[in-house]
Structures are given as C-alpha cells and as structure tokens.
Design an enzyme around this catalytic site. Structure first.
Site, PDB file in Angstrom:
ATOM      1  CE  LYS A  20      16.411 -10.002 -57.454  1.00  0.00           C
ATOM      2  NZ  LYS A  20      16.964 -10.697 -58.620  1.00  0.00           N
ATOM      3  CE1 TYR A 530      20.242 -14.860 -66.072  1.00  0.00           C
ATOM      4  CE2 TYR A 530      19.999 -16.863 -65.372  1.00  0.00           C
ATOM      5  CZ  TYR A 530      19.567 -15.883 -66.053  1.00  0.00           C
ATOM      6  OH  TYR A 530      18.159 -15.801 -66.205  1.00  0.00           O
ATOM      7  CG  HIS A 712      13.786 -19.689 -73.495  1.00  0.00           C
ATOM      8  ND1 HIS A 712      13.583 -20.543 -73.966  1.00  0.00           N
ATOM      9  CD2 HIS A 712      13.892 -19.911 -72.246  1.00  0.00           C
ATOM     10  CE1 HIS A 712      14.011 -21.910 -73.403  1.00  0.00           C
ATOM     11  NE2 HIS A 712      14.025 -21.450 -71.942  1.00  0.00           N
TER      12      HIS A 712
END
Ligand code: GLN
Ligand code: ZN
Length: 774
Positions: A20, A530, A712
């Site tokens: 990440k 994800y 969103h």
C-alpha cells in the site's frame, strides 16, 4: 509415497502494508516505477522464502498483484477497453499506468478516464475489476508477460514455483458485456479466441521451466448450466497439453453440481475447498466418487484461506486420510482452501493480544506451516511433526474449553427468544399514524443517512485522544461542539429528521465491536479489500453481549439540542457480522442473533432516553448472500430475523429507519418488505435504472428514501437536477405519500463545502415536491 503440500496464493500486501505504502507513493509521484517494482520484489521474495521455510512443496508465483489479479489478466491479454487504450496511446502511458488507470481511474496531464467497474469477489470482502468484452474483443499476449517474469524472478532467487492465473472460463464469466456489445452478446462466445492466447502463455511458461501451473476456475462454485462442461472440455483439451501440467483450482464453495465440467478433463489435478466455515467439506465424498475411475489428482483445501483460526490438524489429517484411502497417497495434495489473500499476513506483528487469545489464531504465514505439517503427517512422517501436532492439539483443546465457558447467559437468552419478539406490536399503517402524531412531518420529509464530514480536525482529535494526548473531558467537549454544529446546520437549512453526524465513530463496525463483549482487535491484521484499500476487521471470539449502553450518551445530547427528531444511529447485526472475522465454532446465524439481542437492548435504551427515531444500518445484508441460489432463503431468513429481533422491541410511535447500499438489490427486493422498517433509504443514484425496475415491479408499502444524489463524488447536484430525480422516482412507482428525500449514503467522506450546498439544494427540491405533488 509422499503427499505434497501446496498453497494457492499468499497475501500480497506485506506484513506492514508495504504494498500500500509503495503503490500510494508511486501514485503521488513520490517514488519511481522502478522503486515500486523493487518494493514488490521484496514482498514476493519474502513470501517465497516463508513458504519454502515452512516446508511447502508447491509454492505459488504470479499471486502478487499491485491492484487486482483479474485486472492483471485483462492487461496480460491486452483486453484494454478503448478509452484506456486511447489514453495510453495519446499520452504514452506505461502498461503499469494503464493498469492503474483501469483500476482507479486517471485524472492528470490531460488524461481523464474513470475507473472500471468493481465487483465483490464471490462472497469475500475482496473486490475485483470487472473485465469488459464485446464481439470485437481481440486477445493477444502483452509484451510484458507477468506470469513468466515472476516465475523467472522466483527461479533466480532459488525457488521453483507454480504460477497462478485465473482460468479462461472464469475470466470470461466474471466479466461483462462492454458498452458496444449488442444485447445477445455472451462473453463465453470469446472462448475460442481466448484459449489460443492462454495456450501461448502456457507454452512460454513451460519454456521458462515451469513444471506445473494453477488455473483458477472458481465460477464452478456458482450455479452453472450443464453446457458449461462442453466449454471446459474444449478449453482444457487444448490447455492440458499446451504447457506445464495443469491444476484447476476451485474455492469458496462446492462444485458437486458442476463436477461434470472437470471429471473427464486431461489435466493433472483439481482442487476443492474443504473449509468448514466458508468452503464445502461435504463435497469430498461425491468428488472422490466422481473421479475415482480417472487419473486426476485431488488437491484438498484443508487449511482455511478465509478465516483467522488455527486449523484443527488432527481433524484435517483424518479428512486427508479418507481421501488417501480412496485414491492413494500419490493422487493427493494438501493445500490451503483458497488463496491466503483473504487472511492477515502474520501473527508475529500482534503485540497486544494476550497469549491465550493469540494461540487461537493462524494468519497467512502461520497457515503455511499448518499445510506442510498435515502433508508430512499424511506422508507417514508423523515423527517429524510430532511436536507441532502435540502443540496444535493443546491449542485446539484450550480453545474448545474456552468456548465451553463462554457466556451461558447469552446463549440461554437466545434460546428463550419468543416468536413475538421478531415483530412490531402493530402493522405499519398503525405505526406510521402513531409516529405522525408524535412528530408530524411534512410530505417528502428530508433526512440524511447519518454521518457528516469526518474532517481532518475530527480525525486529529480522535488520534490525540487515542494516544492519550487529549483528555476524555476535552475530547468530549470537542465531540459535543461538532454535534452542535451539525444540528445547527441541519436546522438552519430546514432538514426534517436530523442526525448527530457520527463524529465520535472511527468506523461503523469497530465502534460497536469495541463496546461489545466478544470481540478482539488487532494492530496489523489487514486484508486487501480493493487496490490499496485494506480493512482490519474485528474478530468475534466469544458470545456477544452489551455490558452497557453504547450510543445513548451522544444521541441524548444531540436530541437535547433540537426540537426536531434526531435519529439514534446503530449498525445492524448482519452488517457487524459480515464485516468481522466470525467464529467458526458456532454458526453465523447464532452470532448474528446474539448481536441482534445486544442491539435490541440498545434500541430500547434509546427509546427510553426519548429518542423516537432510530436507524439500524444494514448496508452489508446483500453481500452475505450465499453463492448458490438454493442456499439464499436460509440465509435471508436469519438475516431478516436478526434485523427484526434488533428493532422490534419498541412502541408503535418509535420510528425505525434502516439504510442499504453497495449492492444491486434487484433480486432480493422482497427482503425490504420483510424487514418491516418504518423508513428505509437506499443507494439509488448510481444504479438508477436497475432500481427503478424494481419499483415498477413491486409495491413497497412502507416509507422509502431512494438516494436523490450520489455522495461518492464532490459534485453538487443542482435543484433542477434533484427535482427531476424526485419526478423520476415517482414516475417509476415510488408512492408520493411515502417518499422520503435523502442522499444515497453517509456524508463522512465529503467536505463541508459541497455538503452544505448539496443539502440546501435537496431541501429546496423537497419543498418544490410538496407543492408539485400536493
Ligand atoms: N450511518 C452510516 C453513515 O452515514 C451508514 C454508512 C453506510 O451505509 N456504509 O455513515
Ligand atoms: Zn450507505
């Protein structure tokens, strides 16, 4: 004869989220593509070393991914939707950047493309990028053949590996018809053009030295038409001879109904998932029966790739022995049930769990040793693993003992639940009349879903408080002032049913888990959800109960600040369960109902505290659905019952709200009615058409707020747009006397600027609707 051990794939995020950090640094231009590759190499090398050290015979490669392994296949076979291909050409994007553009969108240097659609990977919390196809789709092998590159990389580092690739049939069936496809187009029709490219890939792997390859065909755990067997025969007739020996892997469910697809294939082996909780141990016998007369090897998924619990080795060995007795040891492989991608990386970085609790768990790295130990024991080398087996026996016994003494009061209470506890006192029409009497609301009442922007200030205050740098008193003062603001703002623009804004909550599951008995939390047990988004689910370890009220303090405070109703806000039992690592010693149903009873007490305490609108969110109810339709009803029964058990304890004039999002609810629409909440809100603005279809076909009797705008994105919807949305919903079949006006989800990820403007416009549009549809 020795039984081999295999792992289907490992976690690829690194023990301290190295992937990440590297990927996000690359996106932010802080490191180069080369640096990114170096970070990835380190993770891969460590994985291979861990597997080898643990004694795994068949070590996976190409299980690493920067974003998603399905997306990797699309890139590998040059299946790049035209908007990305065009951007790539015009702006000379590297294939790495094209891959990221498809995964997460790209908006820089004159490129502006949205991300591809993302979908849940079977019934896990992992999401994959949905491949797109149409009749003109052509496949060719990319110039960077990732499986070959990573196979060679392993080989150079001294590891012989088995490359893992999603198989052609699953790749096609998990995909969707692209924008240009006509309505009769079926992705599977591309199989004939896809197989030769897979064959070319396998040939290259063989030339590189690979002796075996794992092709995943997990779609076999879904309901499939009988004709699919023909496709398997065609595809694998070619692939079985194209390169290395092929293992076809299935996981997350049973393949019994689809065994005809596999049993006569000329491949070397098939893998089945025998995990008790999320796999299908009952398929062992029918699968053995089906392949007995063939030469197929059987890979047994005996160590769960889905949970965090230590495997019961004695039990796994007994299952393995059964298979050996039927097929012979040389036909058996012992493996993880699925890729270990769905479990956290290692227990080694957990410093705060007690020794007792830590001893219950096995994460990815620890599971490697379990697989190897089972294989050794089944190879007649029990002596070599005597200590490991002895230790495991003790751990399992200790855990069993703990389970026995876990909370008897909770279990007794659940056993004593009476049928009437699942239902409200009166049907909806009576309830809503009583509620109207308590707090009269206009037609098209406005509300929001719960959270308001989680600003930097809120996150900083929480971090300081957690670290002990901010006193409880000061933190409480801060939260109170945040609530004051949110209440004041809502009143100032004329929202009808208010919320307190949830500033005190880190996360909608963790917040409750931390206050309930029966959960433990980890420091580093992340799993990929994800892309670079990881989650750290709490672990349910024992019977769940609520020692004291969890939300009453802040809800009462908020209600004391307004004459309007302020909704109490809770996360529902099914969602808490679905977003945690569950126990495996009792059913999910039992855990869900225990949670329901704890929440029921909270709901009743809120009512006692004069909170007369209470929302119980169930955004994850749809995603807990079993993979096969035949199993849906049983799940929905207890999921619905859990929600009802948690909410039905209140009087008629207390209004129960609920909220749903993240999913296409088309096929489970009837569930909303069964939940019998007084008011529901649903995410609608993103999946307009589908949702409208549902309204056309179904009369929903209670109040409903289909989201009028998409939270969103930071975009502010105009009043005009919102009016049209309301009109559309009414035309589609939402009853104008039952419609609530709200955004489609919580506002926590938004900034204040757009939130203020959007909500103001929303209230305007609702006012207009009151006149227009009077
Ligand atoms: N009440 C929650 C919120 O507004 C609901 C979140 C969700 O649906 N995921 O944040
Ligand atoms: Zn939502």
């Amino acid at each position: 004869m020795s039984v081999q051990s295999a792992v289907l794939g490992q976690s690829r995020i690194g023990p301290k989220r190295e992937a990440k950090k590297a990927v996000e640094a690359y996106w932010a231009d802080k490191i180069s593509a080369e640096d990114l590759q170096t970070a990835a190499k380190q993770i891969r090398a460590e994985n291979w070393k861990n597997a080898k050290d643990a004694g795994i015979d068949i070590i996976p490669s190409n299980d690493f991914s920067f974003y998603d392994h399905v997306l990797d296949v699309s890139v590998l076979f040059n299946n790049i939707p035209s908007k990305y291909a065009t951007a790539a050409k015009e702006h000379q994007l590297s294939s790495l950047d094209v891959m990221f553009a498809m995964g997460r969108g790209r908006q820089r240097d004159g490129v502006d493309v949205e991300a591809s659609e993302m979908k849940k990977w079977f019934d896990s919390n992992y999401h994959f990028i949905v491949p797109e196809f149409d009749s003109t789709t052509k496949f060719s092998l990319s110039s960077e053949v990732k499986p070959v590159i990573e196979y060679k990389e392993a080989k150079e580092a001294g590891y012989e590996t088995r490359p893992v690739i999603l198989g052609p049939i699953s790749y096609l069936l998990l995909g969707k018809a692209g924008k240009n496809a006509d309505s009769s187009f079926k992705p599977l029709s591309l199989l004939d053009t896809l197989v030769p490219v897979y064959a070319e890939l396998l040939k290259q792997l063989k030339e590189a030295g690979a002796q075996s390859v794992q092709l995943d065909e997990p779609v076999l755990v879904y309901d499939q038409p009988a004709e699919l067997a023909e496709s398997f025969k065609k595809a694998y007739g070619t692939l079985a001879i194209a390169g290395p020996a092929v293992t076809i892997a299935t996981y997350f469910g049973r393949i019994t109904e689809n065994i005809d697809c596999l049993k006569d294939l000329p491949v070397e082996a098939i893998h089945i998932d025998l995990d008790k909780a999320r796999g299908a141990p009952e398929q062992l016998e029918p699968v053995i029966e089906a392949i007995k007369g063939t030469k197929l090897k059987l890979s047994l998924g005996l160590v769960s790739g889905r949970n965090v619990w230590k495997a019961d080795l004695a039990n796994a060995i007994a299952v393995g022995q059964k298979a050996i007795d039927a097929l012979g040891a040389d036909r058996i492989v012992v493996a993880s049930s699925s890729s270990l991608l769905h479990t956290p990386v290692t227990l080694a970085n957990e410093t705060k769990l007690s020794e007792e609790v830590k001893d219950w768990f096995s994460f990815s790295t620890e599971k490697l040793a379990e697989v190897a130990t089972i294989a050794k024991a089944l190879s007649g080398k029990s002596d070599e693993v005597k200590d490991a087996l002895e230790k495991n026996k003790k751990s399992i016994a200790a855990r069993r003992e703990f389970e026995q003494k876990s909370d008897a009061a909770v279990r007794d209470r659940l056993a004593a639940v009476k049928p009437e506890m699942y239902n409200r006192k009166s049907p909806f029409p009576e309830r809503i009349a009583a509620q109207q009497k308590r707090f009269p609301l206009p037609k098209f009442p406005t509300t929001t879903i719960g959270s308001f922007p989680q600003t930097k200030e809120i996150r900083q205050a929480r971090a300081k408080f957690t670290k002990g740098e901010l006193s409880t008193e000061d933190y409480d003062k801060f939260i109170a002032s945040e609530i004051d603001n949110v209440i004041q703002f809502q009143e100032s623009i004329g929202i009808d049913v208010l919320v307190h804004g949830e500033p005190e909550r880190n996360d909608m599951v963790q917040y409750f888990g931390e206050q309930l008995e029966g959960f433990v939390f980890t420091e580093n047990a992340w799993v990929q959800s994800y892309g670079s988004r990881y989650v750290r689910p709490p672990i349910i370890v024992s019977d769940v109960s609520r020692p004291k009220p969890m939300t009453v303090k802040w809800s009462s405070y908020a209600q004391s600040k307004s004459k309007q109703p302020v909704k109490g806000m809770l996360t529902g039992p099914v969602t808490i369960l679905n977003w945690s690592f569950p126990r495996i010693d009792v059913s999910r149903e039992v855990q869900s109902k225990q949670l329901a009873l704890a929440l029921r007490d909270e709901v009743c305490d809120l009512e006692k505290a004069k909170i007369f609108a209470i929302q119980v969110d169930e955004p994850a109810i749809r995603e807990g659905l079993p993979l096969r339709r035949a199993d849906w009803d049983a799940y929905l029964r207890w999921a619905v019952d859990s929600f009802k058990l948690s909410t039905a304890g209140v009087e008629n004039d207390t209004q129960i709200h609920s909220h749903f999002c993240y999913s296409d609810f088309n096929d489970v629409w009837h569930v909303f009615q069964e939940l019998d909440a007084d008011v529901i809100s649903i995410e609608a603005s993103k999946s307009d058409l589908k949702l409208l279809e549902v309204f056309k076909r179904n009369a929903y009797a209670n109040d409903v707020g289909p989201g009028v705008y998409d939270i969103h994105s930071p975009r502010v919807p105009s009043v005009e747009e919102l009016k049209n949305k309301i009109k559309e919903f009414i035309q589609a079949g939402i009853r104008k006397d039952r419609m609530v006006v709200n955004p489609d989800c919580g506002l926590k990820t938004r900034g204040w600027g757009e939130t203020e403007e959007s909500l103001k416009n929303m209230v305007e549009a609702a006012k207009w609707a009151r006149e227009a549809f009077a």
